[in-house]
Scaffold this motif. Sequence first.
Motif, short mmCIF file in Angstrom:
data_model
loop_
_atom_site.label_atom_id
_atom_site.label_comp_id
_atom_site.label_asym_id
_atom_site.label_seq_id
_atom_site.Cartn_x
_atom_site.Cartn_y
_atom_site.Cartn_z
N GLN A 193 0.83 -1.21 0.00
CA GLN A 193 0.00 0.00 0.00
C GLN A 193 0.86 1.26 0.00
O GLN A 193 0.62 2.20 -0.79
N ILE A 194 1.87 1.31 0.86
CA ILE A 194 2.73 2.49 0.92
C ILE A 194 3.60 2.57 -0.33
O ILE A 194 3.86 3.67 -0.86
N ALA A 195 4.03 1.42 -0.85
CA ALA A 195 4.81 1.43 -2.09
C ALA A 195 3.99 1.97 -3.25
O ALA A 195 4.51 2.70 -4.11
N HIS A 196 2.71 1.62 -3.28
CA HIS A 196 1.85 2.13 -4.35
C HIS A 196 1.72 3.65 -4.25
O HIS A 196 1.80 4.36 -5.27
N LEU A 197 1.51 4.17 -3.05
CA LEU A 197 1.44 5.62 -2.88
C LEU A 197 2.75 6.28 -3.30
O LEU A 197 2.74 7.35 -3.92
N THR A 198 3.85 5.66 -2.95
CA THR A 198 5.17 6.19 -3.33
C THR A 198 5.31 6.24 -4.84
O THR A 198 5.75 7.24 -5.42
N THR B 131 -4.57 8.58 -1.12
CA THR B 131 -3.95 8.45 0.19
C THR B 131 -4.97 8.04 1.24
O THR B 131 -4.71 7.17 2.08
N TRP B 132 -6.15 8.65 1.17
CA TRP B 132 -7.21 8.28 2.12
C TRP B 132 -7.64 6.83 1.90
O TRP B 132 -7.77 6.06 2.86
N ALA B 133 -7.87 6.44 0.66
CA ALA B 133 -8.36 5.09 0.37
C ALA B 133 -7.36 4.02 0.79
O ALA B 133 -7.72 3.03 1.44
N HIS B 134 -6.10 4.20 0.43
CA HIS B 134 -5.10 3.21 0.80
C HIS B 134 -4.81 3.26 2.29
O HIS B 134 -4.46 2.23 2.90
N GLY B 135 -4.99 4.44 2.88
CA GLY B 135 -4.87 4.54 4.33
C GLY B 135 -5.92 3.71 5.05
O GLY B 135 -5.67 3.14 6.12
#
Length: 264
Positions: free
Chosen positions: A44-49, A139-143
């Motif tokens: 999830q964080i890698a996707h946001l990155t 960011t909200w959705a993956h959060g």
Amino acid sequence: MSDPTPVIDDLREESEELDALVARLSPGEWRLATPAPRWTIAHQIAHLTWTDRSALLAVTDEDGFRALVDKALAAPGTFVDDGAQEGAALPPAALLTAWREGRAALDKALREAPPGARFPWYGPPMAAASMATARLMETWAHGLDVADAIGVTRPPTDRLRHVARIGVRARDYAFAAHGLTPPAGQFRVELTGPHGDQWAYGPEDAAQRVTGPALDFCLLATQRAHRADLALTAEGPDADRWLDIAQAFAGPPGTGRPPKGATR
């Protein structure tokens, strides 16, 4: 021409809230499964990155972004997962640093963007405010997925106004993404915000409308919950169809989440 500063500020706040969740995790917890099939918290964080880096290229290096689009077109079914997998393979500390550095660079680029500039994207071109809105939405959705994985609840905030707005504006895109002709008339969308205030979009006298909690609409538009589990009401056949296919993100339609209690 809208001032992008407020939504950029909200994007920063949304990101910092998620950062506070993952910064305290142990390396093992970064490997916890999230509701997205085969994706851990690290994915999830890698996707946001990865997506922040794509947005930065779109704002600062159009040729570089076009090259990225070419890669996506060459592997349309796997390029999102490939980007997430590459980042998820990093040690958590390195991934967290990369995410922080990337979003700081994007924050700076969006704030310095020339007024009126529009930037290429995987969907229609976007202004700085729209780009920041899209990043906040993701960011909200993956959060939410991260929070689900560690068993915490993130209270909804007024930042959801941005997510709701992009979900409403993406109505015609959602129809087109499913090979459907968008409805000719606008809908009235009336949502109840987290503090009880009303958020309204579209003409008051529209023949078709959608009503319900803003949180539920945002969960639907980001495909974080199934329509059957949400308190949304549609009046009119096209509005009803929209609630089955709504998406606030660019790209092909997702499979969404199954109803609670269902198995894939």
